[in-house]
Design a protein around this motif. Structure first.
Motif, PDB file in Angstrom:
ATOM      1  N   ARG A 214       0.761  -1.329  -0.221  1.00 53.62           N
ATOM      2  CA  ARG A 214       0.121  -0.017   0.065  1.00 53.62           C
ATOM      3  C   ARG A 214       0.788   1.247  -0.028  1.00 53.62           C
ATOM      4  NH1 ARG A 214      -3.358   2.280   4.267  1.00 53.62           N
ATOM      5  NH2 ARG A 214      -2.031   0.816   5.624  1.00 53.62           N
ATOM      6  N   VAL A 215       0.292   2.372  -0.460  1.00 53.43           N
ATOM      7  CA  VAL A 215       1.259   3.472  -0.665  1.00 53.43           C
ATOM      8  C   VAL A 215       0.378   4.685  -0.129  1.00 53.43           C
ATOM      9  CG1 VAL A 215       2.387   5.090  -2.339  1.00 53.43           C
ATOM     10  CG2 VAL A 215       2.157   2.691  -2.942  1.00 53.43           C
ATOM     11  N   LEU A 216       1.185   5.491   0.478  1.00 49.59           N
ATOM     12  CA  LEU A 216       0.884   6.869   1.015  1.00 49.59           C
ATOM     13  C   LEU A 216       1.584   7.960   0.415  1.00 49.59           C
ATOM     14  CD1 LEU A 216       0.932   6.281   5.166  1.00 49.59           C
ATOM     15  CD2 LEU A 216      -1.095   6.130   3.693  1.00 49.59           C
ATOM     16  N   VAL A 217       0.823   9.222  -0.103  1.00 51.51           N
ATOM     17  CA  VAL A 217       1.625  10.071  -0.806  1.00 51.51           C
ATOM     18  C   VAL A 217       1.327  11.295   0.024  1.00 51.51           C
ATOM     19  CG1 VAL A 217       1.831  11.384  -2.847  1.00 51.51           C
ATOM     20  CG2 VAL A 217       1.013   8.946  -2.846  1.00 51.51           C
ATOM     21  N   LEU A 218       2.405  11.792   0.149  1.00 51.15           N
ATOM     22  CA  LEU A 218       2.378  13.000   1.012  1.00 51.15           C
ATOM     23  C   LEU A 218       2.976  14.234   0.168  1.00 51.15           C
ATOM     24  CD1 LEU A 218       2.064  13.765   4.234  1.00 51.15           C
ATOM     25  CD2 LEU A 218       4.699  13.265   4.532  1.00 51.15           C
ATOM     26  N   ASN A 219       2.213  15.189   0.180  1.00 53.36           N
ATOM     27  CA  ASN A 219       2.696  16.534  -0.310  1.00 53.36           C
ATOM     28  C   ASN A 219       2.482  17.927   0.550  1.00 53.36           C
ATOM     29  OD1 ASN A 219       3.531  17.937  -2.798  1.00 53.36           O
ATOM     30  ND2 ASN A 219       1.708  18.645  -3.250  1.00 53.36           N
ATOM     31  N   ARG A 220       3.568  18.506   0.602  1.00 58.14           N
ATOM     32  CA  ARG A 220       3.758  19.797   1.487  1.00 58.14           C
ATOM     33  C   ARG A 220       2.977  19.458   2.968  1.00 58.14           C
ATOM     34  NH1 ARG A 220       2.493  24.787  -2.464  1.00 58.14           N
ATOM     35  NH2 ARG A 220       3.850  24.146  -4.355  1.00 58.14           N
ATOM     36  N   GLY A 221       3.323  18.436   3.363  1.00 57.56           N
ATOM     37  CA  GLY A 221       2.798  17.968   4.648  1.00 57.56           C
ATOM     38  C   GLY A 221       1.564  17.393   4.858  1.00 57.56           C
ATOM     39  N   THR A 222       0.963  17.273   3.824  1.00 55.69           N
ATOM     40  CA  THR A 222      -0.340  16.702   3.658  1.00 55.69           C
ATOM     41  C   THR A 222      -0.649  15.460   2.913  1.00 55.69           C
ATOM     42  OG1 THR A 222      -1.334  18.939   3.928  1.00 55.69           O
ATOM     43  CG2 THR A 222      -3.032  17.310   3.474  1.00 55.69           C
ATOM     44  N   LEU A 223      -1.473  14.419   3.407  1.00 50.43           N
ATOM     45  CA  LEU A 223      -1.622  13.130   2.484  1.00 50.43           C
ATOM     46  C   LEU A 223      -2.413  13.632   1.521  1.00 50.43           C
ATOM     47  CD1 LEU A 223      -2.029  10.270   5.249  1.00 50.43           C
ATOM     48  CD2 LEU A 223      -0.158  10.783   3.786  1.00 50.43           C
ATOM     49  N   ILE A 224      -2.178  13.155   0.221  1.00 53.67           N
ATOM     50  CA  ILE A 224      -3.129  13.589  -0.813  1.00 53.67           C
ATOM     51  C   ILE A 224      -3.717  12.264  -1.659  1.00 53.67           C
ATOM     52  CG2 ILE A 224      -1.966  15.779  -1.567  1.00 53.67           C
ATOM     53  CD1 ILE A 224      -0.681  14.225  -3.674  1.00 53.67           C
ATOM     54  N   ALA A 225      -3.059  11.027  -1.158  1.00 52.04           N
ATOM     55  CA  ALA A 225      -3.502   9.864  -1.717  1.00 52.04           C
ATOM     56  C   ALA A 225      -2.981   8.493  -0.946  1.00 52.04           C
ATOM     57  CB  ALA A 225      -2.986   9.489  -3.232  1.00 52.04           C
ATOM     58  N   GLU A 226      -3.761   7.546  -1.109  1.00 55.54           N
ATOM     59  CA  GLU A 226      -3.459   6.435  -0.274  1.00 55.54           C
ATOM     60  C   GLU A 226      -4.334   5.215  -0.857  1.00 55.54           C
ATOM     61  OE1 GLU A 226      -4.960   6.373   3.624  1.00 55.54           O
ATOM     62  OE2 GLU A 226      -4.915   4.058   4.003  1.00 55.54           O
ATOM     63  N   GLY A 227      -3.646   4.041  -0.952  1.00 56.34           N
ATOM     64  CA  GLY A 227      -4.229   2.988  -1.711  1.00 56.34           C
ATOM     65  C   GLY A 227      -3.135   1.909  -2.250  1.00 56.34           C
ATOM     66  N   ALA A 228      -3.686   1.152  -3.028  1.00 52.67           N
ATOM     67  CA  ALA A 228      -2.760  -0.113  -3.705  1.00 52.67           C
ATOM     68  C   ALA A 228      -1.974   0.889  -4.824  1.00 52.67           C
ATOM     69  CB  ALA A 228      -3.791  -1.195  -4.492  1.00 52.67           C
ATOM     70  N   PRO A 229      -0.747   0.156  -4.896  1.00 53.65           N
ATOM     71  CA  PRO A 229       0.275   0.645  -5.623  1.00 53.65           C
ATOM     72  C   PRO A 229      -0.468   1.252  -7.155  1.00 53.65           C
ATOM     73  CG  PRO A 229       1.143  -1.049  -4.682  1.00 53.65           C
ATOM     74  CD  PRO A 229      -0.294  -1.056  -4.235  1.00 53.65           C
ATOM     75  N   ALA A 230      -1.004   0.315  -7.664  1.00 56.19           N
ATOM     76  CA  ALA A 230      -1.572   0.703  -9.237  1.00 56.19           C
ATOM     77  C   ALA A 230      -2.371   1.770  -9.235  1.00 56.19           C
ATOM     78  CB  ALA A 230      -1.976  -0.496  -9.891  1.00 56.19           C
ATOM     79  N   ALA A 231      -3.306   1.796  -8.164  1.00 55.50           N
ATOM     80  CA  ALA A 231      -4.395   2.995  -8.146  1.00 55.50           C
ATOM     81  C   ALA A 231      -3.521   4.407  -7.774  1.00 55.50           C
ATOM     82  CB  ALA A 231      -5.273   2.539  -6.802  1.00 55.50           C
ATOM     83  N   VAL A 232      -2.528   4.148  -7.012  1.00 53.53           N
ATOM     84  CA  VAL A 232      -1.973   5.432  -6.455  1.00 53.53           C
ATOM     85  C   VAL A 232      -1.078   5.986  -7.767  1.00 53.53           C
ATOM     86  CG1 VAL A 232      -0.042   5.948  -5.297  1.00 53.53           C
ATOM     87  CG2 VAL A 232      -1.942   5.048  -4.131  1.00 53.53           C
ATOM     88  N   ARG A 233      -0.452   5.118  -8.382  1.00 51.46           N
ATOM     89  CA  ARG A 233       0.385   5.310  -9.661  1.00 51.46           C
ATOM     90  C   ARG A 233      -0.615   6.079 -10.753  1.00 51.46           C
ATOM     91  NH1 ARG A 233       5.089   1.451 -11.578  1.00 51.46           N
ATOM     92  NH2 ARG A 233       6.451   3.106 -12.001  1.00 51.46           N
TER      93      ARG A 233
END
Ligand code: ADP
Ligand code: MG
Length: 253
Positions: A214-233
């Motif tokens: 699973r992947v969490l994406v942080l941008n400027r201190g805030t989480l902007i996405a979370e999910g399975a690798p393919a969906a996040v990509r």
């Protein structure tokens, strides 16, 4: 039960909000990647989770226990391992002795004189080195190890307190792509075998998407996405964030 629960975690450095309202959970045996461009707040999150930095806002629980007021030592004793961006070992000691030193550090009252350290935990150190595939290098001096081997040794050292939560802030920094895949593949196998939850960050997106559950994406201190690798990509906002910094489909460091 989730082994790590982070709720509305925030950190400001004299007015600058480096991390804001970050909430997520990590399950036992899960490989969870925390990614984001440079300066997104990843290391700040790692440093709050391992107790080095006090959060400005929010809460965390590790293995169901609130970490409020805990020192890094308290958190380590809960069963949390950590690797660092810069490998930290004693260059003058052998590979085996470095692991033995790490094993000794959970018996502080039995801490012997440094020159006797080599007599302790010999078999346990051998097991840990076998786990990371370094049996052949046990008697070499750390100072002469190749960089990739040093990183594997560091993984063995992080496993010495038998952690159930492992925090890895850019464990593969400075390695070539193939070595990055090997290190994270090894980490993933060990995590599944020993049911260790791993929170890691990594710059090479192929490595992230190849080894994370699973992947969490942080941008400027805030989480902007979370999910399975393919969906996040495939996420448009994530792609937009990475357009400026480099491609989601290839190494950028
Ligand atoms: P990342 O690990 O994602 O690259 P960091 O967590 O290191 O990001 O940094 C997040 C932001 O916080 C950056 O803008 C950084 O400059 C700032 N920052 C980090 N540490 C400090 C500090 N000790 N004092 C002030 N600002 C800091
Ligand atoms: Mg960082």
């Amino acid at each position: 039960m989730s082994i790590l629960v982070v709720e509305e975690l925030g950190k400001s450095y004299s007015g600058f909000q480096a991390v804001r309202d970050v909430s997520f959970v990590l399950e036992a045996g899960e490989m969870l990647a925390l990614i984001g461009p440079n300066g997104a707040g990843k290391s700040t999150c790692f440093n709050m989770i391992d107790g080095q930095l006090a959060p400005t806002t929010g809460r965390m629980a590790i293995f169901g226990k609130s970490t409020a007021g805990m020192t890094p030592g308290d958190i380590w004793r809960l069963g949390v391992g950590r690797t660092f961006q810069v490998a930290a070992t004693f260059a003058s000691m052998t590979v085996a002795e470095n692991v033995q030193m790490a094993l000794l550090s959970h018996h502080p009252r039995r801490w012997p004189a440094l020159r006797w350290a080599a007599r302790y935990h010999v078999a346990e150190a051998e097991r840990l080195l076998a786990l990371v595939g370094m049996t052949d290098q046990a008697q070499r001096s750390c100072g002469e190890l190749a960089y990739g081997d040093l990183k594997r040794l560091e993984l063995a050292i992080a496993l010495a307190n038998d952690p159930k939560l492992l925090l890895m802030d850019e464990p593969a920094a400075g390695m070539a792509t193939r070595e990055r895949h090997a290190l994270m593949g090894l980490t993933g196998r060990i995590a599944r075998e020993r049911t260790i939850g791993v929170l890691f960050t990594e710059h090479d997106m192929d490595v992230v998407f190849g080894h994370a559950d699973r992947v969490l994406v942080l941008n400027r201190g805030t989480l902007i996405a979370e999910g399975a690798p393919a969906a996040v990509r495939a996420n448009a906002e994530v792609q937009a964030v990475y357009l400026g910094a480099g491609s989601l489909y290839g190494a950028r460091s």
